[in-house]
Scaffold this active site. Structure first.
Site, PDB file in Angstrom:
ATOM      1  N   LEU A  95      49.995  32.630  33.218  1.00 17.02           N
ATOM      2  CA  LEU A  95      50.499  32.336  34.560  1.00 17.02           C
ATOM      3  C   LEU A  95      49.381  31.727  35.407  1.00 17.02           C
ATOM      4  O   LEU A  95      49.523  30.646  35.957  1.00 17.02           O
ATOM      5  CB  LEU A  95      51.036  33.611  35.215  1.00 17.02           C
ATOM      6  N   HIS A 155      40.253  44.432  38.257  1.00 15.78           N
ATOM      7  CA  HIS A 155      41.202  45.412  37.746  1.00 15.78           C
ATOM      8  C   HIS A 155      42.600  44.845  37.541  1.00 15.78           C
ATOM      9  O   HIS A 155      43.584  45.593  37.531  1.00 15.78           O
ATOM     10  CB  HIS A 155      41.244  46.644  38.650  1.00 15.78           C
ATOM     11  N   SER A 315      48.663  52.032  45.137  1.00 15.29           N
ATOM     12  CA  SER A 315      49.604  51.151  44.455  1.00 15.29           C
ATOM     13  C   SER A 315      50.053  50.044  45.400  1.00 15.29           C
ATOM     14  O   SER A 315      50.201  50.267  46.600  1.00 15.29           O
ATOM     15  CB  SER A 315      50.821  51.972  44.023  1.00 15.29           C
ATOM     16  N   TYR A 540      38.796  57.560  36.143  1.00 17.67           N
ATOM     17  CA  TYR A 540      38.966  57.889  37.570  1.00 17.67           C
ATOM     18  C   TYR A 540      37.957  58.884  38.104  1.00 17.67           C
ATOM     19  O   TYR A 540      37.351  59.639  37.347  1.00 17.67           O
ATOM     20  CB  TYR A 540      40.367  58.463  37.772  1.00 17.67           C
ATOM     21  N   ASP A 674      47.166  24.448  34.481  1.00 14.07           N
ATOM     22  CA  ASP A 674      47.658  25.757  34.009  1.00 14.07           C
ATOM     23  C   ASP A 674      47.170  26.922  34.863  1.00 14.07           C
ATOM     24  O   ASP A 674      47.623  28.041  34.691  1.00 14.07           O
ATOM     25  CB  ASP A 674      47.343  25.959  32.519  1.00 14.07           C
ATOM     26  N   SER A 676      47.556  26.803  38.068  1.00 13.19           N
ATOM     27  CA  SER A 676      48.387  26.764  39.273  1.00 13.19           C
ATOM     28  C   SER A 676      49.410  27.895  39.261  1.00 13.19           C
ATOM     29  O   SER A 676      50.004  28.192  38.219  1.00 13.19           O
ATOM     30  CB  SER A 676      49.132  25.427  39.357  1.00 13.19           C
TER      31      SER A 676
END
Ligand SMILES: *[C@@H]1O[C@H](CO)[C@@H](O)[C@H](O)[C@H]1NC(C)=O
Ligand SMILES: *[C@@H]1O[C@H](CO)[C@@H](O)[C@H](O)[C@H]1NC(C)=O
Ligand SMILES: *[C@@H]1O[C@H](CO)[C@@H](O)[C@H](O)[C@H]1NC(C)=O
Ligand SMILES: *[C@@H]1O[C@H](CO)[C@@H](O)[C@H](O)[C@H]1NC(C)=O
Ligand SMILES: *[C@@H]1O[C@H](CO)[C@@H](O)[C@H](O)[C@H]1NC(C)=O
Ligand SMILES: *[C@@H]1O[C@H](CO)[C@@H](O)[C@H](O)[C@H]1NC(C)=O
Ligand SMILES: *[C@@H]1O[C@H](CO)[C@@H](O)[C@H](O)[C@H]1NC(C)=O
Ligand SMILES: *[C@@H]1O[C@H](CO)[C@@H](O)[C@H](O)[C@H]1NC(C)=O
Ligand SMILES: *[C@@H]1O[C@H](CO)[C@@H](O)[C@H](O)[C@H]1NC(C)=O
Ligand SMILES: CC(=O)N[C@H]1CO[C@H](CO)[C@@H](O)[C@@H]1O
Length: 742
Positions: A95, A155, A315, A540, A674, A676
């Site tokens: 993507l 991350h 989140s 964590y 690619d 973009s």
């Protein structure tokens, strides 16, 4: 099962069994990381003298500043994606490209320098860092070393895995995948090279602001365990504050910015197969496109990094957790649903799908940074310093007070680790908040991996141990003992480089401790930011109080209940050393090991590519239409080859272009590549070495009417008898099509 001394041949099987158990029984290895920013303490912070207001009167800069960006995408197909530990989630295209963004700041006399790198990867691994430092040493000698180079991962959960040496991550990556590791090492080093070559006199400005409507706390029940007196000092259970550092050359040229903001880049969920940099990467993309006018993504000198911070419990999926089967809210201490349990409890973003959610959150972050960048006026001046130590985190004694000393533990993961989170659920019947083990899983664990020692169990109380990784050493240790603690200061800015994901309250405590340590040594008004996912991955870091209720973040606090207290003590030590100018007296600590990892991997080998009968690579299988309107999706499918060939063959490969026909010159002009946001590259594998590449162009509303075409670029592999494989470049082009106005 075989005894350890016998039947070494079947050890591979054992590993596979363990692996499959891990991967399926516990789709858990939610190597969910966090980002972090700082926030509410801001009212207090901003009233402090952040820096001396003495901009140089001759217009020259206070520092030498260099910025650089380089591709670190690596193979985009068949490699597991790093983050959700979902074995089905392997790359299947692209993507957006992944970049390493490097920033070098040096004192005007060039005596000291600090390097900050933010890379679009899940996290920095120890293996990755050691290889980067080795490269830097061979190029620059002592200039860039472990103390003054900070490597931070954004991350994103949609980047290739495979760059780890500790066994837990090695297994979930299906091995050490050299092309993946090499792409990241090369990208990081190249971004530093570019920054190094570009250094010029310049000035730094800091600014702070609040980003609304972009985060939720995904473990609010854990947060509530923190003392009421502490919580009452903050208006939110996430840090909404973003801190930015703006860089401008003495001649006025805009160089770049770093933003630190606490948010998990998990807008793209664990069903995604397209490699991408998620919400914070999209913010970088928008900022760089805005400043590098007329350039394609990945081009242009302005560099904008959106780095991670204390994102452990943060989140971006702001609609919150709901049972996907019944629609009920599952915002409860165990994040479980009446029907189907924890597996059904998922949080979704503000958008209509995960792409839309990524866009909305990324844009929110970008718009706030843009506003803060425009108004940043508080200048950073003063000397540079950096402090670093390697620490055996299995073995830190923490002085809580005059009478109480506690210890960290050998690494272990609790049962709730296997439950995953509302951003990416685990498997089976694990739930968050488990303070007792499950006899069924414990007995499987004991038979396969061995029982945790009583000592480790006691140390981790009340965590029921699922994997006693600190006691598992075959074929190599499963988790690190030796971690990096690192702190760098640029005038009044202190960057705390943390090897993991701090929760919101953990981040607040750490920043406050570092700030007050500086203050007590006579250096007041420090701006402390936390950089997350730095240098080595250790999951964590929850507070002691959060640890007691053992939700996912606590179950993944691997060095036990006093992990945060240990880090606070260690980072205070670094702050004190910087404030008192005694960095050279800090013990450097035990050097991290470098394991000789087998090249064995479960990722399929790349076989020779084949085109269908009477077709050749790059031929169009499914054409575009003749006409589209903005808002529609132009789509074309080509005869393709494995995209991993392109990662092996060239370091920075572009898979596609969207081109516009320029009537006057009679030539085609590239408008997207690619990297973009508007383009998607999907790769589907067939049988017998055959595969298809489908390129989508989601035609943005600003597109001018005209004639366009889509092109695809790949490499196919042949394996001649008795000779090394050969890679041949090829390309394909769609028919021309028209974009017509609405
Ligand atoms: C992921 O997002 C898609 C929408 O893009 C949605 O259909 C799907 O249910 C989501 N899956 C999970 C596991 O969240
Ligand atoms: C770290 O400390 C633990 C506990 O004392 C010890 O078992 C381990 O060997 C140490 N690791 C290293 C690399 O020194
Ligand atoms: C020291 O810390 C322990 C553990 O938190 C606590 O029980 C004890 O009361 C403290 N002692 C003092 C003098 O504060
Ligand atoms: C989880 O599943 C196993 C196997 O189905 C079962 O034996 C165990 O009791 C279950 N545990 C809980 C807490 O439901
Ligand atoms: C833990 O302690 C119990 C009781 O003292 C003992 O029976 C058991 O064998 C011990 N387990 C291990 C792994 O040492
Ligand atoms: C690494 O391991 C391989 C195979 O186990 C061995 O052949 C090689 O010599 C080792 N390399 C080093 C540097 O130890
Ligand atoms: C391939 O081309 C040949 C010659 O034009 C033709 O005879 C044959 O039928 C074609 N095969 C396929 C599968 O289209
Ligand atoms: C492009 O140029 C040709 C020949 O000069 C002309 O006929 C045509 O109208 C032009 N098309 C556009 C879209 O301007
Ligand atoms: C490739 O595309 C062709 C034509 O659309 C289709 O028949 C074929 O099944 C596709 N193959 C794969 C592997 O998707
Ligand atoms: C950068 C690189 O290695 N390119 C090679 C890709 O493969 C072709 C064909 O084998 C070579 O000619 C290129 O040099």
């Amino acid at each position: 099962m075989c005894g350890r001394s016998k039947c070494s041949l079947s050890r591979l099987e054992v590993v596979l069994i363990i692996f499959l158990t891990l991967m399926t029984a516990v789709t858990l290895v939610l190597l969910v990381l966090h980002f972090l920013p700082r926030e509410e303490a801001s009212a207090e912070d901003s009233s402090r003298p952040t820096s001396t207001q003495n901009p140089s009167t001759d217009g020259s800069g206070n520092y030498l500043i260099g910025v650089g960006r380089a591709d670190c995408t690596g193979p985009v197909a068949e490699i597991p994606l790093m983050g959700y530990a979902n074995p089905d989630q392997v790359g299947g295209g692209l993507l957006t490209r992944l970049y390493s963004r490097a920033f070098i700041v040096a004192e005007p006399d060039n005596s000291k320098r600090v390097v900050f790198v933010s890379a679009d990867i899940g996290m920095v691994s120890q293996r990755l860092r050691l290889e980067v430092l080795k490269e830097l040493k061979s190029k620059y000698g002592e200039l860039y070393q472990q103390d003054n180079v900070i490597l931070s991962g954004t991350h994103t959960h949609s980047g290739p895995a495979g760059y780890f040496q500790y066994t837990l991550f090695w297994l979930t990556s299906k091995g050490l995948i050299k092309p993946s590791l090499q792409a990241i090492v090369k990208g990081i080093v190249k971004s530093i090279d570019i920054a190094h070559q570009n250094m010029k006199k310049g000035r730094l400005f800091i600014n702070r602001g609040t980003v609304e409507n972009s985060q939720i706390n995904r473990s609010p029940y854990s947060y509530l365990q923190n003392p009421a007196s502490e919580r009452s000092r903050y208006s939110s259970n996430t840090d909404k504050e973003m801190v930015i550092l703006k860089m401008v050359a003495a001649n006025g040229q805009e160089l770049g910015l770093i933003s630190w903001f606490a948010i998990h880049p998990v807008s793209m969920n664990n069903t995604n197969h397209l490699v991408n940099s998620d919400n914070v990467g999209y913010a970088s993309y928008l900022f760089e496109q805005e400043k590098n006018k007329g350039m394609l993504p990945g081009e242009g000198s302005f560099v904008a990094a959106f780095a991670s911070s204390n994102l452990g419990d943060v989140s971006p999926n702001t609609k919150g957790p709901f049972c996907i089967n019944t629609g009920d809210s599952c915002d409860n201490p165990q994040s479980t649903c009446p029907v189907g349990g924890a597996k059904m409890c998922m949080a979704m973003g503000p958008g209509t799908d995960m792409f839309d959610s990524t866009r909305i959150i990324g844009q929110n972050i970008y718009l706030k940074a843009k506003e803060m960048y425009a108004t940043a006026s508080q200048e950073i001046t003063g000397p540079l310093s950096s402090a670093h130590q390697w620490v055996n985190m299995s073995d830190v004694s923490v002085e809580l007070n005059a009478t109480h000393t506690v210890k960290t533990c050998k690494p272990a993961l609790g049962h709730s680790f296997a439950a995953g989170t509302i951003d990416g659920v685990g498997a089976f019947n694990f739930t968050q908040g488990a303070v007792e083990g499950d006899p069924f899983w414990d007995s499987i664990r004991d038979q396969l991996l061995g029982e945790p020692s009583n000592e480790t169990q006691a140390c981790h109380e009340p965590k029921p141990i699922l994997f006693s990784t600190g006691e598992m050493t075959w074929p190599h240790p499963w988790h690190p003992d030796v971690v990096d603690v690192q702190l760098a200061t640029i005038g009044s800015l202190a960057i705390v480089a943390v090897p993991g994901e701090l929760t919101t309250m953990s981040g607040r405590r750490l920043r406050e401790a570092v700030r007050s340590e500086f203050e007590s040594q006579g250096t007041s008004g420090m701006n402390v930011v936390i950089a997350g996912l730095c240098n080595v991955y250790t999951h964590y870091i929850a507070t002691y109080e959060e640890y007691q209720v053992q939700r996912y973040e606590a179950a993944s606090t691997i060095y036990g209940p006093h992990t945060l207290s240990a880090y606070i003590q260690l980072y205070r030590g670094l702050a004190r050393a910087i404030a008192t100018n005694t960095v050279q007296d800090l013990p450097s600590g035990p050097e991290p090991p470098l394991f000789n990892i087998t090249s064995l991997t479960l990722v399929p080998a790349v076989s020779a590519d084949k085109a269908p009968t009477n077709k050749t690579f790059g031929d169009v299988l499914q054409e575009v239409r003749q006409q589209y309107r903005v808002g529609e999706v132009a789509e074309v499918t080509f005869v393709s080859a494995n995209p991993r060939n392109s990662a092996e063959n060239v370091t920075e490969h572009n898979f596609l272009t969207v081109e516009r026909y320029i009537n006057i010159s009679g030539s085609w002009h590239v408008v997207h590549n690619d990297a973009s946001w508007e383009t998607r590259f999907y790769w589907t594998k067939g049988s017998g070495g055959r595969s298809n590449a489908t390129v989508e162009w989601h035609i943005p509303s600003a597109t001018e009417p005209g004639t366009y075409r889509i092109r695809y670029f790949g490499h196919y592999k042949t394996t001649p008898l008795f000779k090394p494989a050969v890679f041949y470049p090829f390309e394909g082009t769609s028919s021309a099509f028209e974009i017509i106005s609405l």
